[in-house]
Motif scaffolding. Sequence first.
Motif, PDB file in Angstrom:
ATOM      1  N   PHE A  79      -8.231  -1.506  17.799  1.00  0.00           N
ATOM      2  CA  PHE A  79      -8.561  -0.251  17.127  1.00  0.00           C
ATOM      3  C   PHE A  79      -7.744  -0.068  15.848  1.00  0.00           C
ATOM      4  N   ALA A  80      -6.489  -0.487  15.878  1.00  0.00           N
ATOM      5  CA  ALA A  80      -5.657  -0.386  14.680  1.00  0.00           C
ATOM      6  C   ALA A  80      -6.213  -1.270  13.561  1.00  0.00           C
ATOM      7  N   TYR A  81      -6.628  -2.489  13.927  1.00  0.00           N
ATOM      8  CA  TYR A  81      -7.210  -3.391  12.938  1.00  0.00           C
ATOM      9  C   TYR A  81      -8.539  -2.836  12.434  1.00  0.00           C
ATOM     10  N   TYR A  82      -9.325  -2.253  13.324  1.00  0.00           N
ATOM     11  CA  TYR A  82     -10.606  -1.645  12.944  1.00  0.00           C
ATOM     12  C   TYR A  82     -10.378  -0.496  11.967  1.00  0.00           C
ATOM     13  N   GLN A  83      -9.407   0.342  12.239  1.00  0.00           N
ATOM     14  CA  GLN A  83      -9.123   1.466  11.344  1.00  0.00           C
ATOM     15  C   GLN A  83      -8.616   0.979   9.988  1.00  0.00           C
ATOM     16  N   SER A  84      -7.818  -0.079   9.999  1.00  0.00           N
ATOM     17  CA  SER A  84      -7.341  -0.634   8.744  1.00  0.00           C
ATOM     18  C   SER A  84      -8.506  -1.157   7.903  1.00  0.00           C
ATOM     19  N   LYS A  85      -9.431  -1.842   8.564  1.00  0.00           N
ATOM     20  CA  LYS A  85     -10.617  -2.341   7.853  1.00  0.00           C
ATOM     21  C   LYS A  85     -11.458  -1.184   7.323  1.00  0.00           C
ATOM     22  N   THR A  86     -11.575  -0.140   8.123  1.00  0.00           N
ATOM     23  CA  THR A  86     -12.353   1.021   7.703  1.00  0.00           C
ATOM     24  C   THR A  86     -11.748   1.666   6.462  1.00  0.00           C
ATOM     25  N   GLN A  87     -10.436   1.832   6.462  1.00  0.00           N
ATOM     26  CA  GLN A  87      -9.767   2.411   5.301  1.00  0.00           C
ATOM     27  C   GLN A  87      -9.933   1.530   4.067  1.00  0.00           C
ATOM     28  N   ARG A  88      -9.847   0.223   4.254  1.00  0.00           N
ATOM     29  CA  ARG A  88     -10.063  -0.706   3.133  1.00  0.00           C
ATOM     30  C   ARG A  88     -11.491  -0.612   2.623  1.00  0.00           C
ATOM     31  N   GLN A  89     -12.433  -0.501   3.527  1.00  0.00           N
ATOM     32  CA  GLN A  89     -13.841  -0.385   3.143  1.00  0.00           C
ATOM     33  C   GLN A  89     -14.086   0.895   2.349  1.00  0.00           C
ATOM     34  N   ILE A  90     -13.514   1.999   2.812  1.00  0.00           N
ATOM     35  CA  ILE A  90     -13.668   3.271   2.095  1.00  0.00           C
ATOM     36  C   ILE A  90     -13.037   3.194   0.707  1.00  0.00           C
ATOM     37  N   SER A  91     -11.873   2.552   0.619  1.00  0.00           N
ATOM     38  CA  SER A  91     -11.207   2.419  -0.677  1.00  0.00           C
ATOM     39  C   SER A  91     -12.048   1.619  -1.661  1.00  0.00           C
ATOM     40  N   LEU A  94     -14.998   3.812  -2.812  1.00  0.00           N
ATOM     41  CA  LEU A  94     -14.533   4.850  -3.737  1.00  0.00           C
ATOM     42  C   LEU A  94     -14.218   4.257  -5.105  1.00  0.00           C
ATOM     43  N   ALA A  95     -13.607   3.083  -5.101  1.00  0.00           N
ATOM     44  CA  ALA A  95     -13.318   2.417  -6.379  1.00  0.00           C
ATOM     45  C   ALA A  95     -14.601   2.068  -7.107  1.00  0.00           C
ATOM     46  N   ALA A  96     -15.631   1.614  -6.369  1.00  0.00           N
ATOM     47  CA  ALA A  96     -16.925   1.292  -6.983  1.00  0.00           C
ATOM     48  C   ALA A  96     -17.559   2.542  -7.582  1.00  0.00           C
ATOM     49  N   ASP A  97     -17.496   3.659  -6.854  1.00  0.00           N
ATOM     50  CA  ASP A  97     -18.054   4.900  -7.380  1.00  0.00           C
ATOM     51  C   ASP A  97     -17.328   5.343  -8.642  1.00  0.00           C
ATOM     52  N   GLU A  98     -16.004   5.218  -8.628  1.00  0.00           N
ATOM     53  CA  GLU A  98     -15.213   5.639  -9.792  1.00  0.00           C
ATOM     54  C   GLU A  98     -15.531   4.776 -11.010  1.00  0.00           C
ATOM     55  N   ILE A  99     -15.653   3.467 -10.800  1.00  0.00           N
ATOM     56  CA  ILE A  99     -15.983   2.569 -11.917  1.00  0.00           C
ATOM     57  C   ILE A  99     -17.346   2.904 -12.494  1.00  0.00           C
ATOM     58  N   GLU A 100     -18.310   3.177 -11.625  1.00  0.00           N
ATOM     59  CA  GLU A 100     -19.657   3.508 -12.110  1.00  0.00           C
ATOM     60  C   GLU A 100     -19.651   4.806 -12.914  1.00  0.00           C
ATOM     61  N   LEU A 101     -18.860   5.777 -12.477  1.00  0.00           N
ATOM     62  CA  LEU A 101     -18.786   7.031 -13.217  1.00  0.00           C
ATOM     63  C   LEU A 101     -18.117   6.833 -14.579  1.00  0.00           C
ATOM     64  N   LEU A 102     -17.047   6.063 -14.601  1.00  0.00           N
ATOM     65  CA  LEU A 102     -16.319   5.838 -15.856  1.00  0.00           C
ATOM     66  C   LEU A 102     -17.099   4.960 -16.830  1.00  0.00           C
ATOM     67  N   SER A 103     -17.993   4.130 -16.305  1.00  0.00           N
ATOM     68  CA  SER A 103     -18.732   3.215 -17.184  1.00  0.00           C
ATOM     69  C   SER A 103     -19.866   3.886 -17.941  1.00  0.00           C
ATOM     70  N   ALA A 104     -20.127   5.149 -17.620  1.00  0.00           N
ATOM     71  CA  ALA A 104     -21.276   5.821 -18.244  1.00  0.00           C
ATOM     72  C   ALA A 104     -21.136   5.905 -19.761  1.00  0.00           C
ATOM     73  N   TYR A 121     -17.198  -4.888  -5.487  1.00  0.00           N
ATOM     74  CA  TYR A 121     -16.495  -4.044  -4.534  1.00  0.00           C
ATOM     75  C   TYR A 121     -17.423  -3.606  -3.396  1.00  0.00           C
ATOM     76  N   ARG A 122     -18.638  -3.251  -3.755  1.00  0.00           N
ATOM     77  CA  ARG A 122     -19.586  -2.808  -2.726  1.00  0.00           C
ATOM     78  C   ARG A 122     -19.959  -3.967  -1.792  1.00  0.00           C
ATOM     79  N   GLN A 123     -20.121  -5.160  -2.329  1.00  0.00           N
ATOM     80  CA  GLN A 123     -20.427  -6.317  -1.491  1.00  0.00           C
ATOM     81  C   GLN A 123     -19.282  -6.624  -0.531  1.00  0.00           C
TER      82      GLN A 123
END
Length: 214
Positions: A79-91, A94-104, A121-123
């Motif tokens: 579960f700890a490893y799963y949560q770590s992966k989840t947090q990495r996935q969310i990060s 979020l980074a992909a969304d931020e880049i897309e917004l800034l690239s406008a 990042y999304r892949q």
Amino acid sequence: MEAAEVKDLIDETHERERAKRKAPGGHHAEGGEEGGHGVKTSTAIYISILAAVLAVVSVAGSNAGKDLMASAIEASDSFAYYQSKTQRQISLRLAADEIELLSAGMPADAQAKALQRSGEYRQAADRMETEEGKNSRKDLLAKAKAAEMRRDHAAAQDPYFDFAEGMLQLAIVLASVFAITDKGFILWTSRALAAIGLLMAADGFTLILPLPFL
């Protein structure tokens, strides 16, 4: 009480009984001697059977305790490893969304590079969810749940084995007391406790009849 101690106790008891049954002239009372030997043999066999069953139950209880500990640790780690992966996935998302917004407002070339990085990042985030192998989020979650099931099963078994072990130990003690006193009610009490211990042990292996107090 160890089997060797029980055997020594029975031998000592029947030595005393044989001394008591000697005739005044120094002759043995043959009928009492034969009866005492029969009681000794049957009691020794009974105690030996109980000791063998107790050994099996003790090993089963020890294994249940080990499985409980190991499965609890495995579930926690997964579960700890799963949560770590989840947090990495969310990060990553979020980074992909931020880049897309800034690239406008960027020039075309810079925007293309930014969108390419965003796609990478999304892949990477998607691979964490669906990639084959033991380290994907899906596999980690399945592994953690399987470990939880083993933990819960072992936790359910353990008290049955503990209770059965206690009943069998009491039955052996009472059987050894019967060998000394030759009181029938002590033997029947021992048999009742042994029966309860056997039923509890069988229920520990199968968990067919869950008991509310365990």
